[in-house]
Scaffold this motif. Sequence first.
Motif, PDB file in Angstrom:
ATOM      1  N   LYS A 191       0.840  -1.209   0.000  1.00 23.24           N
ATOM      2  CA  LYS A 191       0.000   0.000   0.000  1.00 23.24           C
ATOM      3  C   LYS A 191       0.874   1.258   0.000  1.00 23.24           C
ATOM      4  O   LYS A 191       0.546   2.263  -0.643  1.00 23.24           O
ATOM      5  CB  LYS A 191      -0.904  -0.007   1.233  1.00 23.24           C
ATOM      6  CG  LYS A 191      -1.817   1.217   1.374  1.00 23.24           C
ATOM      7  CD  LYS A 191      -2.842   1.253   0.237  1.00 23.24           C
ATOM      8  CE  LYS A 191      -3.954   2.244   0.515  1.00 23.24           C
ATOM      9  NZ  LYS A 191      -3.490   3.644   0.566  1.00 23.24           N
ATOM     10  N   TYR A 192       1.975   1.199   0.712  1.00 28.37           N
ATOM     11  CA  TYR A 192       2.908   2.325   0.760  1.00 28.37           C
ATOM     12  C   TYR A 192       3.392   2.669  -0.652  1.00 28.37           C
ATOM     13  O   TYR A 192       3.384   3.833  -1.059  1.00 28.37           O
ATOM     14  CB  TYR A 192       4.085   1.970   1.662  1.00 28.37           C
ATOM     15  CG  TYR A 192       5.198   2.997   1.681  1.00 28.37           C
ATOM     16  CD1 TYR A 192       5.161   4.073   2.553  1.00 28.37           C
ATOM     17  CD2 TYR A 192       6.293   2.880   0.824  1.00 28.37           C
ATOM     18  CE1 TYR A 192       6.177   5.018   2.578  1.00 28.37           C
ATOM     19  CE2 TYR A 192       7.317   3.810   0.840  1.00 28.37           C
ATOM     20  CZ  TYR A 192       7.254   4.875   1.713  1.00 28.37           C
ATOM     21  OH  TYR A 192       8.255   5.799   1.726  1.00 28.37           O
ATOM     22  N   PHE A 193       3.788   1.635  -1.416  1.00 29.67           N
ATOM     23  CA  PHE A 193       4.292   1.876  -2.766  1.00 29.67           C
ATOM     24  C   PHE A 193       3.159   2.228  -3.732  1.00 29.67           C
ATOM     25  O   PHE A 193       3.362   2.981  -4.683  1.00 29.67           O
ATOM     26  CB  PHE A 193       5.074   0.666  -3.263  1.00 29.67           C
ATOM     27  CG  PHE A 193       6.413   0.529  -2.596  1.00 29.67           C
ATOM     28  CD1 PHE A 193       7.458   1.359  -2.949  1.00 29.67           C
ATOM     29  CD2 PHE A 193       6.613  -0.397  -1.588  1.00 29.67           C
ATOM     30  CE1 PHE A 193       8.694   1.265  -2.314  1.00 29.67           C
ATOM     31  CE2 PHE A 193       7.843  -0.504  -0.955  1.00 29.67           C
ATOM     32  CZ  PHE A 193       8.886   0.328  -1.313  1.00 29.67           C
ATOM     33  N   GLU A 194       1.971   1.708  -3.481  1.00 28.82           N
ATOM     34  CA  GLU A 194       0.820   2.072  -4.305  1.00 28.82           C
ATOM     35  C   GLU A 194       0.553   3.573  -4.206  1.00 28.82           C
ATOM     36  O   GLU A 194       0.263   4.242  -5.202  1.00 28.82           O
ATOM     37  CB  GLU A 194      -0.416   1.293  -3.862  1.00 28.82           C
ATOM     38  CG  GLU A 194      -1.655   1.590  -4.693  1.00 28.82           C
ATOM     39  CD  GLU A 194      -2.897   0.867  -4.179  1.00 28.82           C
ATOM     40  OE1 GLU A 194      -3.914   0.890  -4.879  1.00 28.82           O
ATOM     41  OE2 GLU A 194      -2.825   0.284  -3.074  1.00 28.82           O
ATOM     42  N   ASP A 195       0.646   4.118  -2.993  1.00 26.19           N
ATOM     43  CA  ASP A 195       0.431   5.552  -2.791  1.00 26.19           C
ATOM     44  C   ASP A 195       1.602   6.377  -3.311  1.00 26.19           C
ATOM     45  O   ASP A 195       1.431   7.531  -3.721  1.00 26.19           O
ATOM     46  CB  ASP A 195       0.236   5.848  -1.300  1.00 26.19           C
ATOM     47  CG  ASP A 195      -1.056   5.267  -0.753  1.00 26.19           C
ATOM     48  OD1 ASP A 195      -1.974   5.003  -1.552  1.00 26.19           O
ATOM     49  OD2 ASP A 195      -1.143   5.062   0.473  1.00 26.19           O
ATOM     50  N   LEU A 196       2.786   5.793  -3.291  1.00 25.49           N
ATOM     51  CA  LEU A 196       3.995   6.522  -3.631  1.00 25.49           C
ATOM     52  C   LEU A 196       4.234   6.645  -5.130  1.00 25.49           C
ATOM     53  O   LEU A 196       4.585   7.714  -5.638  1.00 25.49           O
ATOM     54  CB  LEU A 196       5.200   5.825  -2.983  1.00 25.49           C
ATOM     55  CG  LEU A 196       6.577   6.440  -3.210  1.00 25.49           C
ATOM     56  CD1 LEU A 196       6.674   7.791  -2.526  1.00 25.49           C
ATOM     57  CD2 LEU A 196       7.655   5.507  -2.689  1.00 25.49           C
ATOM     58  N   LEU A 197       4.021   5.564  -5.854  1.00 24.64           N
ATOM     59  CA  LEU A 197       4.354   5.526  -7.279  1.00 24.64           C
ATOM     60  C   LEU A 197       3.302   6.245  -8.126  1.00 24.64           C
ATOM     61  O   LEU A 197       2.138   6.331  -7.731  1.00 24.64           O
ATOM     62  CB  LEU A 197       4.520   4.077  -7.728  1.00 24.64           C
ATOM     63  CG  LEU A 197       5.757   3.380  -7.131  1.00 24.64           C
ATOM     64  CD1 LEU A 197       5.692   1.874  -7.339  1.00 24.64           C
ATOM     65  CD2 LEU A 197       7.041   3.951  -7.725  1.00 24.64           C
ATOM     66  N   GLN A 207      -4.563  -7.986  -4.757  1.00 27.83           N
ATOM     67  CA  GLN A 207      -4.219  -7.632  -3.374  1.00 27.83           C
ATOM     68  C   GLN A 207      -2.711  -7.686  -3.136  1.00 27.83           C
ATOM     69  O   GLN A 207      -2.169  -6.912  -2.353  1.00 27.83           O
ATOM     70  CB  GLN A 207      -4.922  -8.585  -2.402  1.00 27.83           C
ATOM     71  CG  GLN A 207      -4.667  -8.261  -0.931  1.00 27.83           C
ATOM     72  CD  GLN A 207      -5.427  -9.196  -0.011  1.00 27.83           C
ATOM     73  OE1 GLN A 207      -6.204 -10.028  -0.459  1.00 27.83           O
ATOM     74  NE2 GLN A 207      -5.194  -9.070   1.283  1.00 27.83           N
ATOM     75  N   SER A 208      -2.029  -8.571  -3.839  1.00 22.01           N
ATOM     76  CA  SER A 208      -0.595  -8.774  -3.608  1.00 22.01           C
ATOM     77  C   SER A 208       0.298  -8.248  -4.724  1.00 22.01           C
ATOM     78  O   SER A 208       1.521  -8.423  -4.664  1.00 22.01           O
ATOM     79  CB  SER A 208      -0.301 -10.275  -3.418  1.00 22.01           C
ATOM     80  OG  SER A 208      -1.008 -10.801  -2.323  1.00 22.01           O
ATOM     81  N   HIS A 209      -0.299  -7.600  -5.739  1.00 23.28           N
ATOM     82  CA  HIS A 209       0.508  -7.220  -6.904  1.00 23.28           C
ATOM     83  C   HIS A 209       0.208  -5.803  -7.387  1.00 23.28           C
ATOM     84  O   HIS A 209      -0.954  -5.434  -7.596  1.00 23.28           O
ATOM     85  CB  HIS A 209       0.271  -8.198  -8.058  1.00 23.28           C
ATOM     86  CG  HIS A 209       0.686  -9.599  -7.742  1.00 23.28           C
ATOM     87  ND1 HIS A 209       1.989 -10.030  -7.817  1.00 23.28           N
ATOM     88  CD2 HIS A 209      -0.055 -10.674  -7.335  1.00 23.28           C
ATOM     89  CE1 HIS A 209       2.044 -11.316  -7.480  1.00 23.28           C
ATOM     90  NE2 HIS A 209       0.826 -11.723  -7.184  1.00 23.28           N
ATOM     91  N   LEU A 210       1.281  -5.053  -7.594  1.00 23.94           N
ATOM     92  CA  LEU A 210       1.234  -3.714  -8.179  1.00 23.94           C
ATOM     93  C   LEU A 210       2.130  -3.745  -9.408  1.00 23.94           C
ATOM     94  O   LEU A 210       3.290  -4.148  -9.316  1.00 23.94           O
ATOM     95  CB  LEU A 210       1.757  -2.690  -7.169  1.00 23.94           C
ATOM     96  CG  LEU A 210       1.873  -1.234  -7.615  1.00 23.94           C
ATOM     97  CD1 LEU A 210       0.484  -0.609  -7.766  1.00 23.94           C
ATOM     98  CD2 LEU A 210       2.690  -0.432  -6.591  1.00 23.94           C
ATOM     99  N   VAL A 211       1.613  -3.372 -10.571  1.00 23.30           N
ATOM    100  CA  VAL A 211       2.395  -3.509 -11.793  1.00 23.30           C
ATOM    101  C   VAL A 211       2.596  -2.174 -12.492  1.00 23.30           C
ATOM    102  O   VAL A 211       1.791  -1.245 -12.362  1.00 23.30           O
ATOM    103  CB  VAL A 211       1.729  -4.492 -12.792  1.00 23.30           C
ATOM    104  CG1 VAL A 211       1.571  -5.869 -12.170  1.00 23.30           C
ATOM    105  CG2 VAL A 211       0.406  -3.946 -13.300  1.00 23.30           C
ATOM    106  N   ARG A 240     -12.305  -8.387  -8.961  1.00 18.52           N
ATOM    107  CA  ARG A 240     -12.840  -7.028  -8.772  1.00 18.52           C
ATOM    108  C   ARG A 240     -12.016  -5.967  -9.512  1.00 18.52           C
ATOM    109  O   ARG A 240     -12.457  -4.837  -9.680  1.00 18.52           O
ATOM    110  CB  ARG A 240     -12.955  -6.685  -7.293  1.00 18.52           C
ATOM    111  CG  ARG A 240     -11.652  -6.528  -6.555  1.00 18.52           C
ATOM    112  CD  ARG A 240     -11.906  -6.315  -5.076  1.00 18.52           C
ATOM    113  NE  ARG A 240     -10.692  -6.006  -4.340  1.00 18.52           N
ATOM    114  CZ  ARG A 240     -10.237  -4.781  -4.157  1.00 18.52           C
ATOM    115  NH1 ARG A 240     -10.878  -3.742  -4.672  1.00 18.52           N
ATOM    116  NH2 ARG A 240      -9.138  -4.571  -3.461  1.00 18.52           N
ATOM    117  N   LYS A 241     -10.809  -6.331  -9.950  1.00 12.77           N
ATOM    118  CA  LYS A 241      -9.975  -5.384 -10.692  1.00 12.77           C
ATOM    119  C   LYS A 241     -10.051  -5.598 -12.203  1.00 12.77           C
ATOM    120  O   LYS A 241      -9.538  -4.795 -12.979  1.00 12.77           O
ATOM    121  CB  LYS A 241      -8.511  -5.521 -10.241  1.00 12.77           C
ATOM    122  CG  LYS A 241      -8.248  -5.052  -8.824  1.00 12.77           C
ATOM    123  CD  LYS A 241      -8.341  -3.545  -8.714  1.00 12.77           C
ATOM    124  CE  LYS A 241      -7.933  -3.056  -7.340  1.00 12.77           C
ATOM    125  NZ  LYS A 241      -7.961  -1.572  -7.237  1.00 12.77           N
TER     126      LYS A 241
END
Length: 252
Positions: A191-197, A207-211, A240-241
């Motif tokens: 979540k930290y990197f989701e908000d940051l990038l 839930q476990s992957h940000l691409v 859901r995504k």
Amino acid sequence: MIKAVLIDDEKKAVKNLTLLIDEFCENVEVVGSANSVNEGVKVIESHKPDLVFLDIEMPFGTGFDLLSQLENVDFEVIFVTAYNQYAIKAIKNNALDYILKPVGVEELRQAISKVKVKRDAFVKGSVDGRLESLLESMNSKTALPVKLALPCDGGYEMVLIDSIIRCEASINYTVIYFEKGKKVTASKTLKYFEDLLPEGIFFRVHQSHLVNLDKVDKYFKSENSYLHMCDSSNVPISRRKKVEVDNYFLKK
């Protein structure tokens, strides 16, 4: 003499900035420091500085939280942080300037010179003046962050955001996969990197992957849809995504 206070959760960062100020910034005296929001409020109220060098990310709050706790912000603020996605928020908080870590001598001197000019002119400065000053300094920086500072032993490792392929959650850690097979484990949540990038480039497909959407080679649509990335890894897409992913690729 300009009285300055340094607030940063990293003691080494406070020490390094103090040394830079002592060696390269005449007429600036560091009168206090703190390593958290609560400590920072107390130090400011105690020393009543002319200038505060303020980190943004700290335990149990941010530099913006600290400013909101003060009745009067009658000092200049220079944000010192590794994350330039906070630039717009810094502008809204009327910072005099904004410096990215690691702090360079010339950038520090330029920021200090702005404080001196205002003091020498005996002008307190309006909100508009502060905004103009910060916007001018931000013109030399990219609109979106180009580099990311990953905490490592003794400091930060600067990495190109464009080289990130994907981020994968591992309990309270995040594994970051780069081009050329490089892999780094960071002690921050996904979540930290989701908000940051940068939004619009990085997307949380599971839930476990940000691409990094620019690193997708193929999108396989099926009951169990997934993305085939440029490093040959396959990343699942949650149900859901799926609609959002469909919409993204339909626009391409």
